[in-house]
Write a protein that holds these residues in place. Structure first.
Motif, PDB file in Angstrom:
ATOM      1  N   TRP A 102      20.680  44.902  55.724  1.00 58.57           N
ATOM      2  CA  TRP A 102      20.387  44.840  57.154  1.00 58.57           C
ATOM      3  C   TRP A 102      21.487  45.527  57.952  1.00 58.57           C
ATOM      4  CZ3 TRP A 102      22.660  41.946  61.308  1.00 58.57           C
ATOM      5  CH2 TRP A 102      21.880  41.900  62.471  1.00 58.57           C
ATOM      6  N   LEU A 103      22.738  45.345  57.536  1.00 56.94           N
ATOM      7  CA  LEU A 103      23.869  45.986  58.209  1.00 56.94           C
ATOM      8  C   LEU A 103      24.980  46.221  57.192  1.00 56.94           C
ATOM      9  CD1 LEU A 103      25.362  46.950  60.789  1.00 56.94           C
ATOM     10  CD2 LEU A 103      26.152  44.583  61.084  1.00 56.94           C
ATOM     11  N   THR A 104      25.448  47.456  57.143  1.00 55.66           N
ATOM     12  CA  THR A 104      26.612  47.818  56.328  1.00 55.66           C
ATOM     13  C   THR A 104      27.663  48.376  57.267  1.00 55.66           C
ATOM     14  OG1 THR A 104      25.192  48.360  54.439  1.00 55.66           O
ATOM     15  CG2 THR A 104      27.462  49.193  54.388  1.00 55.66           C
ATOM     16  N   ASP A 105      28.876  47.798  57.253  1.00 57.75           N
ATOM     17  CA  ASP A 105      29.895  48.222  58.209  1.00 57.75           C
ATOM     18  C   ASP A 105      31.275  47.861  57.677  1.00 57.75           C
ATOM     19  OD1 ASP A 105      31.604  48.020  60.843  1.00 57.75           O
ATOM     20  OD2 ASP A 105      29.750  49.026  61.428  1.00 57.75           O
ATOM     21  N   THR A 106      32.260  48.673  58.019  1.00 53.22           N
ATOM     22  CA  THR A 106      33.632  48.392  57.584  1.00 53.22           C
ATOM     23  C   THR A 106      34.146  47.082  58.182  1.00 53.22           C
ATOM     24  OG1 THR A 106      34.474  49.744  59.407  1.00 53.22           O
ATOM     25  CG2 THR A 106      34.202  50.818  57.261  1.00 53.22           C
ATOM     26  N   ALA A 107      33.586  46.669  59.318  1.00 49.86           N
ATOM     27  CA  ALA A 107      34.009  45.404  59.934  1.00 49.86           C
ATOM     28  C   ALA A 107      33.654  44.206  59.060  1.00 49.86           C
ATOM     29  CB  ALA A 107      33.368  45.247  61.308  1.00 49.86           C
ATOM     30  N   LEU A 108      32.729  44.396  58.122  1.00 45.73           N
ATOM     31  CA  LEU A 108      32.302  43.327  57.230  1.00 45.73           C
ATOM     32  C   LEU A 108      32.976  43.409  55.865  1.00 45.73           C
ATOM     33  CD1 LEU A 108      28.466  43.620  57.940  1.00 45.73           C
ATOM     34  CD2 LEU A 108      30.032  41.946  58.952  1.00 45.73           C
ATOM     35  N   ALA A 109      33.717  44.484  55.621  1.00 50.25           N
ATOM     36  CA  ALA A 109      34.260  44.746  54.296  1.00 50.25           C
ATOM     37  C   ALA A 109      35.544  43.958  54.035  1.00 50.25           C
ATOM     38  CB  ALA A 109      34.533  46.240  54.139  1.00 50.25           C
ATOM     39  N   PRO A 110      35.844  43.702  52.764  1.00 51.31           N
ATOM     40  CA  PRO A 110      37.103  43.041  52.415  1.00 51.31           C
ATOM     41  C   PRO A 110      38.269  44.015  52.459  1.00 51.31           C
ATOM     42  CG  PRO A 110      35.883  43.535  50.429  1.00 51.31           C
ATOM     43  CD  PRO A 110      35.000  43.949  51.578  1.00 51.31           C
ATOM     44  N   VAL A 111      39.484  43.490  52.308  1.00 49.97           N
ATOM     45  CA  VAL A 111      40.688  44.306  52.175  1.00 49.97           C
ATOM     46  C   VAL A 111      41.070  44.292  50.693  1.00 49.97           C
ATOM     47  CG1 VAL A 111      43.098  44.580  52.840  1.00 49.97           C
ATOM     48  CG2 VAL A 111      41.421  43.746  54.516  1.00 49.97           C
ATOM     49  N   PRO A 112      40.935  45.402  49.990  1.00 46.80           N
ATOM     50  CA  PRO A 112      41.100  45.405  48.530  1.00 46.80           C
ATOM     51  C   PRO A 112      42.465  44.934  48.048  1.00 46.80           C
ATOM     52  CG  PRO A 112      40.111  47.459  49.301  1.00 46.80           C
ATOM     53  CD  PRO A 112      40.569  46.726  50.511  1.00 46.80           C
ATOM     54  N   THR A 113      43.494  45.074  48.883  1.00 45.28           N
ATOM     55  CA  THR A 113      44.846  44.712  48.453  1.00 45.28           C
ATOM     56  C   THR A 113      45.146  43.223  48.601  1.00 45.28           C
ATOM     57  OG1 THR A 113      45.663  45.293  50.662  1.00 45.28           O
ATOM     58  CG2 THR A 113      45.766  47.006  48.961  1.00 45.28           C
ATOM     59  N   GLU A 114      44.241  42.475  49.207  1.00 50.52           N
ATOM     60  CA  GLU A 114      44.473  41.032  49.381  1.00 50.52           C
ATOM     61  C   GLU A 114      44.334  40.300  48.047  1.00 50.52           C
ATOM     62  OE1 GLU A 114      45.296  39.053  51.898  1.00 50.52           O
ATOM     63  OE2 GLU A 114      45.422  40.600  53.443  1.00 50.52           O
ATOM     64  N   ALA A 115      45.006  39.143  47.952  1.00 55.43           N
ATOM     65  CA  ALA A 115      44.919  38.336  46.728  1.00 55.43           C
ATOM     66  C   ALA A 115      43.484  37.911  46.449  1.00 55.43           C
ATOM     67  CB  ALA A 115      45.827  37.110  46.857  1.00 55.43           C
ATOM     68  N   LEU A 116      42.759  37.551  47.493  1.00 55.28           N
ATOM     69  CA  LEU A 116      41.325  37.267  47.403  1.00 55.28           C
ATOM     70  C   LEU A 116      40.609  38.277  48.278  1.00 55.28           C
ATOM     71  CD1 LEU A 116      41.139  33.361  47.721  1.00 55.28           C
ATOM     72  CD2 LEU A 116      40.883  34.725  45.655  1.00 55.28           C
ATOM     73  N   PRO A 117      40.126  39.377  47.712  1.00 50.61           N
ATOM     74  CA  PRO A 117      39.449  40.387  48.536  1.00 50.61           C
ATOM     75  C   PRO A 117      38.057  39.918  48.958  1.00 50.61           C
ATOM     76  CG  PRO A 117      39.431  41.045  46.234  1.00 50.61           C
ATOM     77  CD  PRO A 117      40.218  39.782  46.299  1.00 50.61           C
ATOM     78  N   ILE A 118      37.993  39.256  50.108  1.00 50.83           N
ATOM     79  CA  ILE A 118      36.752  38.685  50.623  1.00 50.83           C
ATOM     80  C   ILE A 118      36.570  39.147  52.060  1.00 50.83           C
ATOM     81  CG2 ILE A 118      35.560  36.550  51.247  1.00 50.83           C
ATOM     82  CD1 ILE A 118      36.989  35.194  48.941  1.00 50.83           C
ATOM     83  N   GLY A 119      35.447  39.769  52.334  1.00 46.02           N
ATOM     84  CA  GLY A 119      35.136  40.227  53.680  1.00 46.02           C
ATOM     85  C   GLY A 119      34.240  39.237  54.402  1.00 46.02           C
ATOM     86  N   LEU A 128      23.638  37.324  65.094  1.00 43.00           N
ATOM     87  CA  LEU A 128      24.303  36.830  63.896  1.00 43.00           C
ATOM     88  C   LEU A 128      25.808  36.811  64.160  1.00 43.00           C
ATOM     89  CD1 LEU A 128      22.410  38.545  60.949  1.00 43.00           C
ATOM     90  CD2 LEU A 128      22.677  36.092  61.302  1.00 43.00           C
ATOM     91  N   TRP A 129      26.438  35.710  63.852  1.00 34.73           N
ATOM     92  CA  TRP A 129      27.882  35.576  63.971  1.00 34.73           C
ATOM     93  C   TRP A 129      28.455  35.524  62.565  1.00 34.73           C
ATOM     94  CZ3 TRP A 129      30.492  33.856  68.794  1.00 34.73           C
ATOM     95  CH2 TRP A 129      29.626  33.874  69.902  1.00 34.73           C
ATOM     96  N   ALA A 130      29.464  36.340  62.308  1.00 34.33           N
ATOM     97  CA  ALA A 130      30.046  36.424  60.973  1.00 34.33           C
ATOM     98  C   ALA A 130      31.562  36.380  61.066  1.00 34.33           C
ATOM     99  CB  ALA A 130      29.607  37.714  60.278  1.00 34.33           C
ATOM    100  N   SER A 131      32.178  35.763  60.067  1.00 35.55           N
ATOM    101  CA  SER A 131      33.633  35.803  59.961  1.00 35.55           C
ATOM    102  C   SER A 131      34.012  36.776  58.854  1.00 35.55           C
ATOM    103  CB  SER A 131      34.187  34.406  59.641  1.00 35.55           C
ATOM    104  OG  SER A 131      33.662  33.929  58.414  1.00 35.55           O
ATOM    105  N   ASN A 132      35.141  37.459  59.026  1.00 37.06           N
ATOM    106  CA  ASN A 132      35.697  38.301  57.968  1.00 37.06           C
ATOM    107  C   ASN A 132      36.990  37.654  57.495  1.00 37.06           C
ATOM    108  OD1 ASN A 132      37.276  40.351  56.548  1.00 37.06           O
ATOM    109  ND2 ASN A 132      35.691  41.782  57.189  1.00 37.06           N
ATOM    110  N   PHE A 133      36.978  37.143  56.290  1.00 37.03           N
ATOM    111  CA  PHE A 133      38.067  36.357  55.724  1.00 37.03           C
ATOM    112  C   PHE A 133      39.378  37.143  55.702  1.00 37.03           C
ATOM    113  CE2 PHE A 133      40.314  34.479  52.041  1.00 37.03           C
ATOM    114  CZ  PHE A 133      40.250  33.133  52.341  1.00 37.03           C
ATOM    115  N   ASN A 134      39.364  38.348  55.147  1.00 35.47           N
ATOM    116  CA  ASN A 134      40.588  39.137  55.029  1.00 35.47           C
ATOM    117  C   ASN A 134      41.066  39.693  56.362  1.00 35.47           C
ATOM    118  OD1 ASN A 134      39.703  40.606  51.813  1.00 35.47           O
ATOM    119  ND2 ASN A 134      40.802  38.727  52.221  1.00 35.47           N
ATOM    120  N   LYS A 135      40.145  40.149  57.186  1.00 33.02           N
ATOM    121  CA  LYS A 135      40.531  40.804  58.437  1.00 33.02           C
ATOM    122  C   LYS A 135      40.773  39.813  59.575  1.00 33.02           C
ATOM    123  CE  LYS A 135      38.408  45.172  57.149  1.00 33.02           C
ATOM    124  NZ  LYS A 135      37.400  46.220  57.417  1.00 33.02           N
ATOM    125  N   GLY A 136      40.453  38.547  59.344  1.00 30.88           N
ATOM    126  CA  GLY A 136      40.758  37.520  60.334  1.00 30.88           C
ATOM    127  C   GLY A 136      40.006  37.682  61.634  1.00 30.88           C
TER     128      GLY A 136
END
Length: 360
Positions: free
Chosen positions: A206-223, A234-242
Motif C-alpha cells: 500500500w505504501l513503500t517509503d524510506t520514512a517506514l524503513a529501519p536503520v540497518p546499523t541499529e542493534a535491532l533494525p526495526i522500522g 494510518l498512524w505508524a511509529s518507526n522504532f529506529n528513527k524515533g
C-alpha cells in the motif's frame, strides 16, 4: 423547618453534582474535538513544559508472566468485554529463546486463555480485533515463507493464514479500516505498509517509503512498528528513527502525503489514542530492548509536543505497547533487562492534568 433545610441542601448538592458531571463531559468533548482539529507540525516540537498533576496515576501490575517460558508480551488489544488480547513473543530471531509464541486472552477477572501457540523460532507480534469480534494476529517467521504473514481465528478457534508475506518481510503492527474491509500490516524490515482484504488474499504494498524503513546499523533494525487506523489516517511509529507518522487515506483508498507528528523518540513502539475522536496519543518507548534510551510511556499531543508520564521508576521494563479503555491505560512490559520482569500494567488517566498539558 429543619427537615426542609436538609431537603434543600440535598437538592443543592445533587444539582451541583449534575452540574460538575455535565461540565466535565462538555470540557472533555470540546478538548477531544479541539485535539482533532489542531494540526501537528512536520517536525518534533520537543517536550511540553511541566505542569501540576500526574497525567497517569494508580499504576499497578495486573498480571505477571514467565520470561523463561517465552511469555514476553509485545502487543495488546483492549476488548469491549473488559478482557485484553496479548501477543507473546516466545522464541524469535533476536530473542534466542526456546519456546513458541502465544496469543493469550486475559479476562476482566484475570483468567488466562491461550488462543494460539506458534512454532519455536517465530514470534507473534501484532494483534487487532475487527468490529465483528474477529481476531487477527501477525506471525513473524524469519526466512519461512510457509509461515510468515497474518492469521485469523476461525469460529472453532483454529488459526488460518489469510495473508502470506515474503520470507524476508517482518509483519508487525496491524490496523483495520473503519468499514471493516481492509487490513493493513506494518512491515518492520522492508519499509512497507501492506494491505489485504480482511477476508484474505494476496497482500499488496500500500505504501513503500524510506520514512517506514529501519536503520540497518541499529542493534535491532526495526522500522515501521505500531500501526493504528484513526480519524481518516494510518498512524505508524518507526522504532529506529524515533518518529510518529500520520498517513492520510484518500477517498480512493490510496495513501496521502506522510506527515511527521513527532520525532526524537528512539525505540518508539506501539501506540493508542485517548478516544476515537481525539488525536492525543499514548506511546511506549521501549529503550531497554536494545539499550538505546529510556523506558517511558509518553503522551503525545496533536501539535507534536510530548511528555513522559511513566518511567522505569513506575516499574516499566521494556514497555512495548499501550491500550486505552475509558480512563484505564494498559501497558505491556517485555521485561528484557535483568532481572526479567514481563508483565501487564494498568493505570488511571488523570483527565484534568492531561487537558492542562494540552493547553501548553
Amino acid at each position: 423547618m429543619q427537615q426542609q433545610r436538609q431537603h434543600t441542601a440535598r437538592r443543592s448538592a445533587s444539582s451541583a453534582r449534575r452540574f460538575v458531571k455535565r461540565n466535565v463531559g462538555i470540557a472533555l468533548a470540546v478538548t477531544a474535538t479541539a485535539a482533532v482539529l489542531v494540526s501537528a507540525p512536520s517536525a518534533s516540537a520537543g517536550t511540553t513544559p511541566s505542569y501540576r498533576g500526574s497525567v497517569v496515576t494508580d499504576v499497578r501490575t495486573a498480571a505477571k508472566f514467565d520470561y523463561a517460558a517465552g511469555e514476553i508480551p509485545e502487543n495488546i488489544t483492549a476488548n469491549p468485554d473488559g478482557s485484553v488480547t496479548l501477543s507473546m513473543l516466545g522464541s524469535c530471531a533476536v530473542c534466542e529463546r526456546t519456546h513458541g509464541p502465544q496469543l493469550m486472552r486475559i479476562s476482566a477477572s484475570g483468567e488466562r486463555t491461550v488462543l494460539v501457540t506458534g512454532q519455536v523460532g517465530e514470534a507473534i507480534s501484532g494483534n487487532t480485533r475487527g468490529s465483528d469480534g474477529t481476531v487477527y494476529y501477525s506471525v513473524w517467521a524469519p526466512g519461512n515463507a510457509a509461515r510468515n504473514g497474518v492469521y485469523t481465528l476461525r469460529a472453532d478457534g483454529t488459526p488460518q493464514r489469510i495473508a502470506a508475506l515474503p520470507a524476508d518481510a517482518g509483519p508487525n503492527g496491524l490496523a483495520i479500516d473503519p468499514a471493516g474491509r481492509t487490513l493493513y500490516i506494518a512491515d518492520s524490515l522492508k519499509g512497507i505498509i501492506w494491505s489485504v482484504p480482511v477476508t484474505g488474499g494476496t497482500p499488496a504494498p500500500w505504501l513503500t517509503d524510506t520514512a517506514l524503513a529501519p536503520v540497518p546499523t541499529e542493534a535491532l533494525p526495526i522500522g515501521a512498528n505500531g500501526l493504528r487506523f484513526h480519524n481518516g489516517a494510518l498512524w505508524a511509529s518507526n522504532f529506529n528513527k524515533g518518529t510518529l507518522l500520520r498517513i492520510p487515506v484518500t477517498t480512493t483508498g490510496t495513501p496521502g502525503p506522510i506527515r511527521q507528528v513527532a520525532g526524537g523518540l528512539p525505540n518508539i513502539d506501539d501506540l493508542s489514542f485517548l478516544t476515537p475522536r481525539s488525536d492525543v496519543v499514548f506511546a511506549a518507548q521501549n529503550g531497554t530492548s536494545s539499550n538505546n534510551g529510556p523506558d517511558r510511556i509518553l503522551v503525545i499531543y496533536p501539535n507534536g509536543t510530548y511528555k513522559p508520564v511513566l518511567t522505569s521508576t513506575d516499574g516499566l521494563a521494556s514497555p512495548s505497547a499501550t491500550a486505552v479503555r475509558g480512563d484505564q491505560l494498559y501497558i505491556t512490559d517485555g521485561g528484557v533487562p535483568d532481572p526479567h520482569d514481563p508483565k501487564l500494567q494498568t493505570a488511571r488517566i488523570n483527565f484534568p492534568a492531561l487537558l492542562a498539558g494540552a493547553a501548553h
